[in-house]
Design a protein around this motif. Structure first.
Motif, PDB file in Angstrom:
ATOM      1  N   CYS A 117      -1.372   7.484   4.219  1.00 30.33           N
ATOM      2  CA  CYS A 117      -2.649   8.184   4.037  1.00 30.33           C
ATOM      3  C   CYS A 117      -2.384   9.689   4.014  1.00 30.33           C
ATOM      4  N   GLU A 123      -8.773  12.025   2.190  1.00 32.29           N
ATOM      5  CA  GLU A 123      -8.972  11.141   1.052  1.00 32.29           C
ATOM      6  C   GLU A 123     -10.456  10.829   0.845  1.00 32.29           C
ATOM      7  N   LEU A 178       0.826  -1.207   0.000  1.00 35.98           N
ATOM      8  CA  LEU A 178       0.000   0.000   0.000  1.00 35.98           C
ATOM      9  C   LEU A 178       0.861   1.258   0.000  1.00 35.98           C
ATOM     10  N   GLY A 196       1.796   2.142  -3.375  1.00 27.76           N
ATOM     11  CA  GLY A 196       0.712   2.516  -4.263  1.00 27.76           C
ATOM     12  C   GLY A 196       0.164   1.402  -5.118  1.00 27.76           C
ATOM     13  N   ARG A 219      -8.393   1.967  -3.182  1.00 25.09           N
ATOM     14  CA  ARG A 219      -6.995   1.741  -2.805  1.00 25.09           C
ATOM     15  C   ARG A 219      -6.849   0.506  -1.924  1.00 25.09           C
ATOM     16  N   ARG A 256      -2.024  -2.468  -5.314  1.00 27.91           N
ATOM     17  CA  ARG A 256      -3.087  -3.155  -4.597  1.00 27.91           C
ATOM     18  C   ARG A 256      -2.509  -4.232  -3.685  1.00 27.91           C
ATOM     19  N   GLN A 266     -12.266   6.715  -3.156  1.00 26.50           N
ATOM     20  CA  GLN A 266     -10.865   6.482  -3.527  1.00 26.50           C
ATOM     21  C   GLN A 266     -10.180   5.574  -2.513  1.00 26.50           C
TER      22      GLN A 266
END
Length: 362
Positions: free
Chosen positions: A362, A291, A236, A239, A299, A241, A295
């Protein structure tokens, strides 16, 4: 005591009074003349720290040029961002290669082994203390980076056996060879693909205790659950999955069946760990308030917003929107209701949220 005398060699060359340095480390100066005397690992680690400060040199005055205090820390910060051990080692070698007359290090893969070589001959280090320290610290730092003890396959040294040669097997965990062309050590090349499981927070702890942890033969074994969790968090952070079980098993050099069995033995499962990571990061993101929820759901690997909402309500008893606007007071956390099943740890406390908030996730 031989190694105590060897560590003091640079301070003596700099005309420093070594008696008070020994006393600050809790070592009696009278022991220097007793070849059979020994000191504890903590005393020796304190001595090295004292010598760092006194010589203002991480190489303790034993190299042609000093290594300014903080150089090792910056090398670690540069290396820890790599996904795998191989990249971290190569970056560390490149880092030290920037310094003239610094350690001439090399990492190469030969016949299924990774060989870490110290090419330097340090004329002010007749005891070869610095060369041996470079091998020791490289090996133990590598073990720390991946959270597992990496066994050395062999070590060899570019000098004849010293009087204390019997201690080398205990020090390195393998039989040494002397009279070799260079000083080097080898590990299995498969370790290059081992994921780096440490982060800046754990590095700060290591540096505060350095060199104690690197000189005291720590193993840094972590649980399999922790290794899986680190792999998921790193994905994560990068960036991408969340990886599936087969991908994580391959990174840990085990089969999917073996990974399932080891996680089951630790009282957890891959899905539980995946849910735990999703939940922690969801809480941290919602607490930060930036965020978009859609989205965030994407993510975290949810195929649609409704699936994320159902999971979040199952985890906390509330919705993502309510948690964002009203805070954690609206949530009924899993450890209170018993809904978390076989989670290995209490996830989602406010300290945990803060920890994830500062990881850049985050």
């Amino acid at each position: 005591m031989h190694r105590v005398r060897a560590a003091l060699r640079g301070a003596e060359r700099l005309a420093l009074d070594t008696a008070p340095l020994l006393q600050r480390a809790g070592i009696s100066p009278l022991l220097l003349h007793d070849d059979g005397a020994r000191v504890t690992p903590s005393q020796f680690a304190r001595l090295v720290r004292v010598l760092y400060t006194a010589t203002e040199d991480e190489f303790l005055g034993l190299a042609p040029r000093p290594s300014r205090l903080g150089t090792f820390a910056m090398m670690c910060y540069a290396s820890i961002g790599c996904a795998e051990l191989g990249g971290a080692l190569r970056r560390g070698v490149r880092f030290y290669g920037l310094f003239p007359q610094g350690p001439d290090l090399d990492v190469e893969t030969v016949d299924g082994t990774v060989r870490y070589t110290v090419h330097n001959h340090f004329p002010d280090d007749p005891d070869h203390f610095l060369s041996e320290c470079l091998v020791v610290i490289w090996h133990r730092l590598s073990s720390w980076l991946v959270g597992r003890r990496i066994p050395l396959l062999w070590t060899e040294f570019a000098y004849e056996p010293p009087a204390h040669h019997a201690e080398y097997e205990a020090m390195f965990g393998c039989l040494p060879r002397f009279g070799a062309p260079v000083t080097r050590a080898a590990i299995d090349a498969r370790w290059l693909r081992a994921p780096v499981v440490q982060d800046e927070a754990s590095l700060e702890v290591l540096l505060r205790r350095s060199p104690t942890d690197l000189l005291s033969r720590r193993t840094w074994d972590t649980t399999v659950a922790e290794q899986v969790r680190h792999a998921l968090v790193r994905a994560l952070r990068e960036g991408v999955r969340l990886p599936e079980l087969g991908t994580v098993a391959a990174r840990l050099a085990v089969s999917p069946a073996t990974l399932r069995r080891r996680l089951r033995a630790e009282g957890t499962s891959f899905q539980s760990l995946k849910d735990a990571v999703r939940r922690d990061i969801a809480l941290a993101s919602l607490a930060s308030g930036h965020e978009p929820i859609a989205q965030l759901a994407l993510r975290l690997g949810f195929s649609e917003d409704t699936a994320f909402h159902r999971a979040f309500r199952r985890w906390t008893g509330t919705t993502p929107g309510a948690f964002r606007h009203e805070g954690p007071a609206t949530a009924t956390f899993g450890w209170e209701t018993g809904r978390m099943g076989d989670w290995p740890e209490r996830a989602g406390t406010m300290p945990e949220i803060e920890r994830f908030r500062h990881t850049g996730l985050c």
